[in-house]
Design an enzyme around this catalytic site. Structure first.
Site, PDB file in Angstrom:
ATOM      1  N   GLU A 186     -31.412  -0.628  -0.005  1.00 45.75           N
ATOM      2  CA  GLU A 186     -29.965  -0.436  -0.227  1.00 45.75           C
ATOM      3  C   GLU A 186     -29.445  -1.006  -1.547  1.00 45.75           C
ATOM      4  O   GLU A 186     -28.417  -1.684  -1.574  1.00 45.75           O
ATOM      5  CB  GLU A 186     -29.172  -1.045   0.946  1.00 45.75           C
ATOM      6  CG  GLU A 186     -29.504  -0.425   2.288  1.00 45.75           C
ATOM      7  CD  GLU A 186     -28.707  -1.042   3.441  1.00 45.75           C
ATOM      8  OE1 GLU A 186     -28.011  -2.049   3.241  1.00 45.75           O
ATOM      9  OE2 GLU A 186     -28.798  -0.491   4.560  1.00 45.75           O
TER      10      GLU A 186
ATOM     11  N   ASN B 143     -36.032   2.019  -0.029  1.00 47.33           N
ATOM     12  CA  ASN B 143     -35.378   2.433   1.221  1.00 47.33           C
ATOM     13  C   ASN B 143     -33.855   2.450   1.044  1.00 47.33           C
ATOM     14  O   ASN B 143     -33.293   1.549   0.415  1.00 47.33           O
ATOM     15  CB  ASN B 143     -35.743   1.425   2.323  1.00 47.33           C
ATOM     16  CG  ASN B 143     -35.430   1.916   3.719  1.00 47.33           C
ATOM     17  OD1 ASN B 143     -35.809   3.028   4.095  1.00 47.33           O
ATOM     18  ND2 ASN B 143     -34.739   1.096   4.492  1.00 47.33           N
TER      19      ASN B 143
ATOM     20  N   HIS C 219     -29.258   6.789   9.838  1.00 50.30           N
ATOM     21  CA  HIS C 219     -28.347   6.354  10.908  1.00 50.30           C
ATOM     22  C   HIS C 219     -27.242   7.408  10.982  1.00 50.30           C
ATOM     23  O   HIS C 219     -26.447   7.546  10.059  1.00 50.30           O
ATOM     24  CB  HIS C 219     -27.729   4.991  10.575  1.00 50.30           C
ATOM     25  CG  HIS C 219     -28.731   3.879  10.554  1.00 50.30           C
ATOM     26  ND1 HIS C 219     -29.329   3.404  11.700  1.00 50.30           N
ATOM     27  CD2 HIS C 219     -29.233   3.148   9.539  1.00 50.30           C
ATOM     28  CE1 HIS C 219     -30.164   2.424  11.391  1.00 50.30           C
ATOM     29  NE2 HIS C 219     -30.136   2.249  10.085  1.00 50.30           N
TER      30      HIS C 219
ATOM     31  N   GLU D 284     -35.055   4.761   9.805  1.00 55.15           N
ATOM     32  CA  GLU D 284     -34.218   3.994  10.754  1.00 55.15           C
ATOM     33  C   GLU D 284     -33.375   4.925  11.615  1.00 55.15           C
ATOM     34  O   GLU D 284     -32.198   4.659  11.886  1.00 55.15           O
ATOM     35  CB  GLU D 284     -33.290   3.024   9.991  1.00 55.15           C
ATOM     36  CG  GLU D 284     -34.040   2.105   9.052  1.00 55.15           C
ATOM     37  CD  GLU D 284     -33.172   1.036   8.389  1.00 55.15           C
ATOM     38  OE1 GLU D 284     -32.023   0.831   8.815  1.00 55.15           O
ATOM     39  OE2 GLU D 284     -33.664   0.417   7.430  1.00 55.15           O
TER      40      GLU D 284
ATOM     41  N   ASP E 152     -31.253   6.752  14.194  1.00 55.73           N
ATOM     42  CA  ASP E 152     -30.585   6.690  15.484  1.00 55.73           C
ATOM     43  C   ASP E 152     -29.390   7.626  15.411  1.00 55.73           C
ATOM     44  O   ASP E 152     -28.920   7.973  14.323  1.00 55.73           O
ATOM     45  CB  ASP E 152     -30.203   5.262  15.936  1.00 55.73           C
ATOM     46  CG  ASP E 152     -29.540   4.408  14.891  1.00 55.73           C
ATOM     47  OD1 ASP E 152     -28.928   4.961  13.945  1.00 55.73           O
ATOM     48  OD2 ASP E 152     -29.601   3.170  15.003  1.00 55.73           O
TER      49      ASP E 152
HETATM   50  C1  XIL Z   1     -30.012  -4.377  11.408  1.00 56.78           C
HETATM   51  C2  XIL Z   1     -30.724  -4.869  12.656  1.00 56.78           C
HETATM   52  O1  XIL Z   1     -30.983  -3.775  13.477  1.00 56.78           O
HETATM   53  C3  XIL Z   1     -29.916  -5.898  13.390  1.00 56.78           C
HETATM   54  O2  XIL Z   1     -30.687  -6.481  14.436  1.00 56.78           O
HETATM   55  C4  XIL Z   1     -29.428  -6.979  12.437  1.00 56.78           C
HETATM   56  O3  XIL Z   1     -28.567  -7.840  13.114  1.00 56.78           O
HETATM   57  C5  XIL Z   1     -28.716  -6.370  11.256  1.00 56.78           C
HETATM   58  O4  XIL Z   1     -29.586  -5.452  10.611  1.00 56.78           O
HETATM   59  N1  XIL Z   1     -29.981  -1.013   7.544  1.00 56.78           N
HETATM   60  C6  XIL Z   1     -31.164  -1.731   7.493  1.00 56.78           C
HETATM   61  C7  XIL Z   1     -31.582  -2.549   8.638  1.00 56.78           C
HETATM   62  O5  XIL Z   1     -31.924  -1.588   6.518  1.00 56.78           O
HETATM   63  O6  XIL Z   1     -32.314  -3.676   8.263  1.00 56.78           O
HETATM   64  C8  XIL Z   1     -30.398  -2.952   9.495  1.00 56.78           C
HETATM   65  O7  XIL Z   1     -30.905  -3.603  10.663  1.00 56.78           O
HETATM   66  C9  XIL Z   1     -29.552  -1.761   9.843  1.00 56.78           C
HETATM   67  C10 XIL Z   1     -29.016  -1.100   8.598  1.00 56.78           C
END
Ligand code: XIL
Length: 363
Positions: free
Chosen positions: A153, A203, A239, A268, A270
């Site tokens: 990020e 990423n 996400h 990631e 979801d």
């Molecule tokens: C999130 C985790 O899922 C949580 O458990 C933590 O509290 C905060 O981070 N982008 C990312 C991840 O790259 O590392 C993040 O993970 C979600 C957003």
């Protein structure tokens, strides 16, 4: 009578396992074999002792990634000490179950320990700290973690296409702020020195479609490839929070990145759903969610360079979406809170099986 009852009782578990018609249903990892794509999920070490969590994880996935255990605040809690034990548990689990491991994340502006963010270090000191961190963590897992999110990020949401202002870039940064992405380049070079075999990924969030952020990342990756900076892949987080995915744009984006010779991982995924006070989604949303999982998986599967699809957790029992959305959203993953497969699971598995079949047919 007694015998009949016994036979009936024995038949129930066999039927539930899918033996009823003589064909055992495939797991995701079985369905993914031959597709060239890894199926993966983010994992929390504390849950590995829960039988249903561990058995579902081992049965369904052939790769995993520590959700938080490799972030600075966990792995590097004090200036001079590293704590590898939570991530080691996950890596050991993977090795016992024949799973690959992705590492996340060596350089990020979040989940950093206070000693670092409030340490008032100079750029020179920060560069030394970061180099030592990257080389120690990557070195510890050499041969065990096959791919790393080196930088996470780095691009800004509010100023599309621009690098974010962070401790690593310019607050005070590691001394390369004036020259754009060269601080990122430095991190990739350090990681490569620590493990020349590891695949190194950039990423990012909200860069899965064609937009100013993904354009900027594309320009950076193209430049890195042209100059021999060791980058092997790009991770798109995926996400999805509004039940909408612009699949044509995602597919076009995967096209252009893989054409640069880098791999793409969905890192990631979801698909958050609105939930009621009990955390329950609407049944019709579960179908829409399934369709999004199917479409994203199919987009990835149709590009040979898209080599992994990873969900951000696998059971709705443990997901960051609840706290992240202040409990207004949830139910974002493949299994419900009781580890029952959801329509999204079936959709992902069908996409994998369809790919397998088309490979068998030579399509
Ligand atoms: C999130 C985790 O899922 C949580 O458990 C933590 O509290 C905060 O981070 N982008 C990312 C991840 O790259 O590392 C993040 O993970 C979600 C957003």
């Amino acid at each position: 009578m007694k015998w009949r009852a016994l036979i009936f009782l024995l038949a129930i578990p066999a039927f539930c396992l899918g033996f009823g018609d003589g064909v055992r249903e495939q797991s995701l990892r079985e369905a993914a074999q031959a597709s060239g794509m890894l199926v993966s999920t983010a994992v929390r070490p504390a849950q590995l002792s829960e039988a249903a969590y561990a058995s579902t994880l081992a049965r369904e996935f052939d790769m995993l990634e520590p959700e938080d255990a490799l972030k600075w605040e966990v792995v590097h809690p004090q200036p001079q000490s590293f704590d590898f034990s939570p991530a080691d548990q996950i890596v050991d689990f993977a090795s016992r179950h024949g799973m690959k491991v992705r590492g996340h994340a060596l350089v990020w502006h979040r989940q950093n320990p206070k000693w670092l963010t409030e340490g008032k270090f100079t750029s020179g000191e920060l560069a030394q700290i970061l180099e030592k961190h990257i080389k120690t963590v990557v070195g510890h897992y050499q041969g065990k973690i096959f791919a790393w999110d080196v930088v996470n990020e780095a691009y800004d949401e509010l100023h599309p296409g621009e690098l974010r202002s962070t401790i690593w870039r310019d607050q005070p940064g590691i001394g390369l702020a004036a020259s754009g992405s060269s601080y990122i380049e430095r991190c990739f070079r350090w990681a490569h020195e620590a493990d020349p075999q590891a695949l190194l990924f950039y990423n990012e969030a909200e860069a899965e479609i064609m937009n100013p952020k993904s354009d900027a990342i594309y320009a950076m990756v193209r430049d890195f490839r042209q100059r021999g900076v060791p980058i092997d892949g790009v991770g798109f987080q995926m996400h999805i929070a509004n039940l909408h995915a612009d699949v044509a744009s995602i597919s076009g984006n995967i096209d252009r990145f893989t054409a640069l010779g880098v791999q793409v991982h969905i890192t990631e995924m979801d698909v958050a759903l609105p939930v009621d006070d009990h955390g329950n989604p609407r049944p019709e949303d579960l179908q829409l969610q399934a369709d999004i999982y199917r479409q994203i998986a199919t987009a990835c599967l149709s590009h040979p360079g898209c080599t992994a699809i990873q969900t951000w957790g696998f059971t709705d029992k443990y997901s960051w979406i609840g706290s992240h959305s202040k409990q207004t959203q949830g139910a974002a993953l493949l299994f419900d809170r009781d580890y029952r497969a959801k329509p999204a699971y079936q959709a992902l598995r069908n996409a994998l099986e369809a790919r397998k079949q088309s490979l068998v047919d030579g399509r």
